[in-house]
Motif scaffolding. Sequence first.
Motif, PDB file in Angstrom:
ATOM      1  N   TRP A  98       0.836  -1.206   0.000  1.00  0.00           N
ATOM      2  CA  TRP A  98       0.000   0.000   0.000  1.00  0.00           C
ATOM      3  C   TRP A  98       0.871   1.256   0.000  1.00  0.00           C
ATOM      4  O   TRP A  98       0.626   2.196  -0.770  1.00  0.00           O
ATOM      5  N   ALA A  99       1.886   1.287   0.858  1.00  0.00           N
ATOM      6  CA  ALA A  99       2.759   2.463   0.959  1.00  0.00           C
ATOM      7  C   ALA A  99       3.512   2.709  -0.344  1.00  0.00           C
ATOM      8  O   ALA A  99       3.663   3.858  -0.784  1.00  0.00           O
ATOM      9  N   ALA A 100       3.978   1.648  -0.973  1.00  0.00           N
ATOM     10  CA  ALA A 100       4.742   1.797  -2.211  1.00  0.00           C
ATOM     11  C   ALA A 100       3.876   2.329  -3.342  1.00  0.00           C
ATOM     12  O   ALA A 100       4.357   3.078  -4.208  1.00  0.00           O
ATOM     13  N   ALA A 101       2.615   1.947  -3.346  1.00  0.00           N
ATOM     14  CA  ALA A 101       1.711   2.346  -4.428  1.00  0.00           C
ATOM     15  C   ALA A 101       0.996   3.662  -4.150  1.00  0.00           C
ATOM     16  O   ALA A 101       0.213   4.127  -4.992  1.00  0.00           O
TER      17      ALA A 101
ATOM     18  N   ALA B 238       8.406   2.808   7.509  1.00  0.00           N
ATOM     19  CA  ALA B 238       7.732   2.857   6.206  1.00  0.00           C
ATOM     20  C   ALA B 238       7.950   4.202   5.532  1.00  0.00           C
ATOM     21  O   ALA B 238       8.279   4.274   4.342  1.00  0.00           O
ATOM     22  N   GLY B 239       7.774   5.290   6.291  1.00  0.00           N
ATOM     23  CA  GLY B 239       7.988   6.613   5.720  1.00  0.00           C
ATOM     24  C   GLY B 239       9.426   6.815   5.271  1.00  0.00           C
ATOM     25  O   GLY B 239       9.688   7.349   4.189  1.00  0.00           O
ATOM     26  N   ALA B 240      10.376   6.368   6.092  1.00  0.00           N
ATOM     27  CA  ALA B 240      11.786   6.516   5.739  1.00  0.00           C
ATOM     28  C   ALA B 240      12.123   5.710   4.496  1.00  0.00           C
ATOM     29  O   ALA B 240      12.877   6.176   3.622  1.00  0.00           O
ATOM     30  N   ALA B 241      11.584   4.519   4.393  1.00  0.00           N
ATOM     31  CA  ALA B 241      11.849   3.684   3.226  1.00  0.00           C
ATOM     32  C   ALA B 241      11.308   4.326   1.952  1.00  0.00           C
ATOM     33  O   ALA B 241      11.951   4.281   0.896  1.00  0.00           O
ATOM     34  N   VAL B 242      10.139   4.929   2.043  1.00  0.00           N
ATOM     35  CA  VAL B 242       9.588   5.648   0.890  1.00  0.00           C
ATOM     36  C   VAL B 242      10.490   6.832   0.530  1.00  0.00           C
ATOM     37  O   VAL B 242      10.798   7.055  -0.638  1.00  0.00           O
ATOM     38  N   ALA B 243      10.925   7.568   1.535  1.00  0.00           N
ATOM     39  CA  ALA B 243      11.803   8.719   1.284  1.00  0.00           C
ATOM     40  C   ALA B 243      13.115   8.297   0.635  1.00  0.00           C
ATOM     41  O   ALA B 243      13.684   9.035  -0.183  1.00  0.00           O
ATOM     42  N   LEU B 244      13.593   7.102   0.978  1.00  0.00           N
ATOM     43  CA  LEU B 244      14.865   6.609   0.442  1.00  0.00           C
ATOM     44  C   LEU B 244      14.702   5.878  -0.890  1.00  0.00           C
ATOM     45  O   LEU B 244      15.666   5.320  -1.413  1.00  0.00           O
ATOM     46  N   GLY B 245      13.482   5.874  -1.414  1.00  0.00           N
ATOM     47  CA  GLY B 245      13.251   5.331  -2.746  1.00  0.00           C
ATOM     48  C   GLY B 245      13.086   3.834  -2.827  1.00  0.00           C
ATOM     49  O   GLY B 245      13.236   3.245  -3.907  1.00  0.00           O
ATOM     50  N   LEU B 246      12.754   3.178  -1.729  1.00  0.00           N
ATOM     51  CA  LEU B 246      12.592   1.727  -1.734  1.00  0.00           C
ATOM     52  C   LEU B 246      11.214   1.321  -2.246  1.00  0.00           C
ATOM     53  O   LEU B 246      10.239   2.053  -2.077  1.00  0.00           O
TER      54      LEU B 246
END
Length: 220
Positions: free
Chosen positions: A15-18, A135-143
């Motif tokens: 969900w977070a990635a999309a 989750a937020g950090a991973a999104v910020a780091l482009g994962l």
Amino acid sequence: MTTTPSGATQALAGWAAALDPSAGELALAGRSLVDTVAVGLAAHREPVIGITADLPEEARWAFACHLLDFDDLHMPSTSHISTVCVPVALALGGGARTYLAGAGVMARLGIALGWPHYSAGWHATTTCGALGAAAGAAVALGLGADGIARAMALAVPAAGGVQRSFGTDGKPLQVGFATHAGVRAARPTVLSRRRSEQGELNVRCGAAGPGTCSAAAGSS
């Protein structure tokens, strides 16, 4: 990275990635940023703020934003979402999508755990916050989804925090610790991805032969 996230973690990470924020969600993120930063800046007049001097940026922000306890409260998840997710976005420069991804994961976890979790004495802002921050950090780091899921799984050991700290400076301090733990959990996942990509490059170079290895490396 050998961590194997559960199905629930994978679902949240997917969900977070999309996530493709709507105009209303972006407006919500903007209001949350202004509100949380304002409360954090007000707290900088407090003498105790100095105890976080040696902590990372996201932990210092989280402590400050929760110190006065006027930050926003999401009742269904029994947690202060923005005091975790805004500092992650600020520290990593991730913007509104970083905030919304972390906030969405944190809210969903808190709702799933429900009031029995709170009634048992846990501090949901930290127990859910460590994973929301990851989750937020991973999104910020482009994962992508797999990287987000692994970051969340690595944050689980830090998903603690108890209500016995309420009424003391330990309450915002454990929020700072949880926020930092989430960011810290996302970084090894980034390094693992880079090493994996480098490993794949090396294999391709070996198969192509010595004469083409440098050219393949240069095109990566």
